[in-house]
Design a protein around this motif. Structure first.
Motif, mmCIF file in Angstrom:
data_model
loop_
_atom_site.group_PDB
_atom_site.id
_atom_site.type_symbol
_atom_site.label_atom_id
_atom_site.label_comp_id
_atom_site.label_asym_id
_atom_site.label_seq_id
_atom_site.Cartn_x
_atom_site.Cartn_y
_atom_site.Cartn_z
ATOM 1 N N LEU A 1 51.751 36.073 26.042
ATOM 2 C CA LEU A 1 52.849 36.065 27.014
ATOM 3 C C LEU A 1 52.370 36.293 28.447
ATOM 4 C CD1 LEU A 1 55.852 36.078 27.829
ATOM 5 C CD2 LEU A 1 55.927 38.479 27.135
ATOM 6 N N PRO A 2 51.568 37.339 28.733
ATOM 7 C CA PRO A 2 51.157 37.568 30.129
ATOM 8 C C PRO A 2 50.184 36.519 30.650
ATOM 9 C CG PRO A 2 50.899 39.561 28.782
ATOM 10 C CD PRO A 2 51.087 38.415 27.845
ATOM 11 N N PHE A 3 49.552 35.770 29.756
ATOM 12 C CA PHE A 3 48.614 34.737 30.177
ATOM 13 C C PHE A 3 49.357 33.555 30.797
ATOM 14 C CE2 PHE A 3 45.998 30.961 29.558
ATOM 15 C CZ PHE A 3 44.745 31.384 29.975
ATOM 16 N N TYR A 4 50.476 33.148 30.158
ATOM 17 C CA TYR A 4 51.204 31.974 30.613
ATOM 18 C C TYR A 4 52.349 32.302 31.570
ATOM 19 C CZ TYR A 4 48.776 29.326 26.981
ATOM 20 O OH TYR A 4 47.821 28.729 26.204
ATOM 21 N N PHE A 5 52.995 33.434 31.360
ATOM 22 C CA PHE A 5 54.193 33.768 32.134
ATOM 23 C C PHE A 5 53.953 35.035 32.959
ATOM 24 C CE2 PHE A 5 55.719 31.066 28.766
ATOM 25 C CZ PHE A 5 56.717 30.313 29.367
ATOM 26 N N ASP A 6 54.953 35.382 33.725
ATOM 27 C CA ASP A 6 54.907 36.597 34.526
ATOM 28 C C ASP A 6 56.093 37.476 34.123
ATOM 29 O OD1 ASP A 6 54.102 38.410 36.450
ATOM 30 O OD2 ASP A 6 55.262 37.436 38.043
ATOM 31 N N PRO A 7 56.052 38.050 32.911
ATOM 32 C CA PRO A 7 57.182 38.851 32.450
ATOM 33 C C PRO A 7 57.331 40.119 33.262
ATOM 34 C CG PRO A 7 55.311 39.165 30.996
ATOM 35 C CD PRO A 7 54.921 38.084 31.967
ATOM 36 N N LYS A 8 58.541 40.657 33.281
ATOM 37 C CA LYS A 8 58.800 41.862 34.070
ATOM 38 C C LYS A 8 58.235 43.116 33.417
ATOM 39 C CE LYS A 8 62.830 39.748 36.179
ATOM 40 N NZ LYS A 8 64.301 39.762 36.370
ATOM 41 N N LEU A 9 57.889 43.016 32.135
ATOM 42 C CA LEU A 9 57.265 44.120 31.417
ATOM 43 C C LEU A 9 56.008 43.612 30.728
ATOM 44 C CD1 LEU A 9 60.460 45.644 29.753
ATOM 45 C CD2 LEU A 9 59.272 46.507 31.774
ATOM 46 N N LYS A 10 54.970 44.419 30.719
ATOM 47 C CA LYS A 10 53.700 44.034 30.101
ATOM 48 C C LYS A 10 53.629 44.586 28.682
ATOM 49 C CE LYS A 10 48.700 44.699 30.478
ATOM 50 N NZ LYS A 10 47.616 45.373 31.222
ATOM 51 N N PRO A 11 53.508 43.710 27.660
ATOM 52 C CA PRO A 11 53.463 44.200 26.281
ATOM 53 C C PRO A 11 52.154 44.893 25.947
ATOM 54 C CG PRO A 11 53.141 41.824 26.337
ATOM 55 C CD PRO A 11 53.472 42.240 27.740
ATOM 56 N N VAL A 12 52.272 46.008 25.232
ATOM 57 C CA VAL A 12 51.106 46.730 24.721
ATOM 58 C C VAL A 12 51.279 46.861 23.218
ATOM 59 C CG1 VAL A 12 49.780 48.864 24.784
ATOM 60 C CG2 VAL A 12 50.862 48.007 26.876
ATOM 61 N N LEU A 13 50.325 46.372 22.457
ATOM 62 C CA LEU A 13 50.388 46.375 21.003
ATOM 63 C C LEU A 13 49.891 47.730 20.493
ATOM 64 C CD1 LEU A 13 50.305 43.360 21.966
ATOM 65 C CD2 LEU A 13 49.347 42.816 19.713
ATOM 66 N N LYS A 14 50.812 48.661 20.296
ATOM 67 C CA LYS A 14 50.432 50.034 19.967
ATOM 68 C C LYS A 14 50.117 50.232 18.495
ATOM 69 C CE LYS A 14 50.310 53.014 22.445
ATOM 70 N NZ LYS A 14 49.245 53.493 23.359
ATOM 71 N N VAL A 15 51.017 49.778 17.593
ATOM 72 C CA VAL A 15 50.831 50.111 16.184
ATOM 73 C C VAL A 15 51.501 49.070 15.298
ATOM 74 C CG1 VAL A 15 52.870 51.625 16.215
ATOM 75 C CG2 VAL A 15 51.150 51.919 14.434
ATOM 76 N N VAL A 16 50.850 48.760 14.186
ATOM 77 C CA VAL A 16 51.399 47.874 13.168
ATOM 78 C C VAL A 16 51.455 48.652 11.857
ATOM 79 C CG1 VAL A 16 49.125 46.891 12.632
ATOM 80 C CG2 VAL A 16 51.199 45.620 12.032
ATOM 81 N N SER A 17 52.464 48.372 11.044
ATOM 82 C CA SER A 17 52.664 49.145 9.813
ATOM 83 C C SER A 17 52.677 48.235 8.589
ATOM 84 C CB SER A 17 53.995 49.914 9.896
ATOM 85 O OG SER A 17 54.291 50.543 8.670
ATOM 86 N N GLY A 18 52.077 48.739 7.510
ATOM 87 C CA GLY A 18 52.097 48.047 6.226
ATOM 88 C C GLY A 18 51.675 49.010 5.129
ATOM 89 N N ARG A 19 51.989 48.681 3.879
ATOM 90 C CA ARG A 19 51.736 49.604 2.769
ATOM 91 C C ARG A 19 50.319 49.524 2.227
ATOM 92 N NH1 ARG A 19 56.679 47.957 -0.992
ATOM 93 N NH2 ARG A 19 55.880 45.934 -0.309
ATOM 94 N N ASN A 20 49.658 48.383 2.402
ATOM 95 C CA ASN A 20 48.310 48.184 1.884
ATOM 96 C C ASN A 20 47.312 48.515 2.994
ATOM 97 O OD1 ASN A 20 45.768 46.911 1.285
ATOM 98 N ND2 ASN A 20 46.789 45.714 -0.294
#
Length: 389
Positions: free
Chosen positions: A29-48
């Motif tokens: 997203l930040p590569f192509y667009f100029d969003p008003k908020l910058k995404p930060v990938l903090k945590v992903v969840s799964g059982r395995n």
């Protein structure tokens, strides 16, 4: 140096097919667009643990959790992204809303209409922003179709005709994965792919009034198995289980506007990998779109001069076309993954501007009403009013 943007911190529940699509969208997203908020990938969840830790590293997440509740409890999470099977959506979304998190979830919104309504009430009560991931709305060509309709270029709409055709479960040995179990998925081709056609119809031509339809399950039993990435799967061929959802659905609809709709969704259309298409016929013209050629829109304008009438092909990759100017020169096409980027772009800008973007949980409820009416019609073999649900 530019002014640094406020960060928006993401916690994603689930990590497989849609998790990959969403993770890619956050990263690009930040590569192509100029969003008003910058995404930060903090945590992903799964059982395995081995699988989710591998996914976290590959897809760029800072950390992982084995319990989705821990993601929601974290103070460093602003958005909860739900990409798990349908039967888990309601519990996770309601808990996330009560924790004050903004929410994006995969479709259909919930297992049942009652659950969908509970989810919508939860996000309204807690005043959080919410979206449902009907990403096909965000193909530039579909956005162009929407503008042509809004501008009156094709006039009063008489027909909306949609087909969503796949063939990935035609082999009787394809296993009994979660998508084929009603208690996990809610429905089969109807909710999995038909829901996209319903959402596109509502987006382009308005609300449904009544429906009549039929659903069919062609293969009643399959080997027990599980998804193995994308739409592939693996099975234990020694044990069979019952298929409890539809393999195919066909229905007719009347819209509140008077438009007549015809729909087909099936996973038994050999040779069709992902044929999501629609045609709209109006008093002044017609529009065609096919996801497998998603950059192209076919448009017929009735007042073209005799001898030159017919469908023209518009390649929606020019700067004047929605979203297209963020990418490449005209004719340099974009792909499926970019529809998710556009959806996330609208979501984050909505959060930044304190505006509710669409499609959202209200759309999810309305889509689920149509799904419910179609199921009831198939059982009762009669026309059913969507407003009855």
């Amino acid at each position: 140096m530019g002014v640094s943007k406020k960060e928006i911190r993401i916690g994603m529940i689930g990590y497989q097919f849609m998790g990959k699509a969403h993770s890619h969208a956050y990263r690009d997203l930040p590569f192509y667009f100029d969003p008003k908020l910058k995404p930060v990938l903090k945590v992903v969840s799964g059982r395995n643990e081995s699988a989710v830790s591998e996914a976290a590293e590959k897809m760029g997440w800072e950390s992982y959790e084995l319990d989705w509740r821990k993601v929601i409890e974290r103070d460093d999470i602003d958005v909860v992204d739900i990409v798990t099977p349908n039967h888990t959506h309601a519990e996770i979304a309601i808990a996330a809303a009560e924790a004050g998190k903004h929410i994006i979830t995969e479709k259909p919104l919930a297992l049942t209409l009652d659950e969908a309504r509970q989810m919508y009430e939860a996000v309204k009560k807690n005043k959080v922003k919410h979206m449902i991931c009907h990403n096909y709305r965000f193909a530039p060509a579909v956005q162009v179709a929407k503008k042509l309709i809004e501008d009156g270029r094709i006039g009063k709409i008489y027909h909306f005709r949609a087909n969503y055709l796949q063939d990935f479960i035609m082999d009787p040995e394809f296993p009994l994965v979660w998508r084929l179990k009603k208690e996990v998925s809610g429905s089969g081709s109807l909710g999995d792919i038909g829901a996209h056609s319903i959402d596109l119809a509502r987006f382009l031509v308005g609300e449904f009034d009544e429906v009549v339809g039929t659903m069919e399950t062609f293969i009643k039993e399959r080997p027990i198995g599980e998804m193995a990435g994308g739409l592939s799967a693996k099975s234990d061929k020694s044990t069979l289980g019952e298929v409890t959802v539809d393999d195919a659905v066909t229905f007719i609809a009347r819209f509140e506007s008077g438009t007549l709709g015809t729909f087909e969704a099936t996973r038994f259309a050999g040779g069709n990998r992902n044929k999501n298409k629609f045609e709209i016929n109006g008093e002044k013209g017609s529009i065609r779109w096919d996801m497998e050629n998603m950059n192209n829109l076919e448009v017929y304008i009735a007042d073209d001069e005799p001898g030159l009438q017919g469908f023209r092909l518009i390649n929606c990759t020019e700067e004047v076309h929605p979203y297209a100017g963020a990418y490449w020169p005209p004719g340099h096409i974009i792909g499926y993954e970019h529809t998710f980027i556009h959806l996330i772009y609208e979501f984050f800008n909505g959060i930044a501007d304190n505006q509710q973007p669409a499609p959202n949980f209200e759309d999810g409820v309305k889509n689920q009403q149509v799904l419910t009416a179609i199921e009831e019609s198939s059982k009762s073999k009669r026309w059913v009013k969507v407003s009855d649900f």
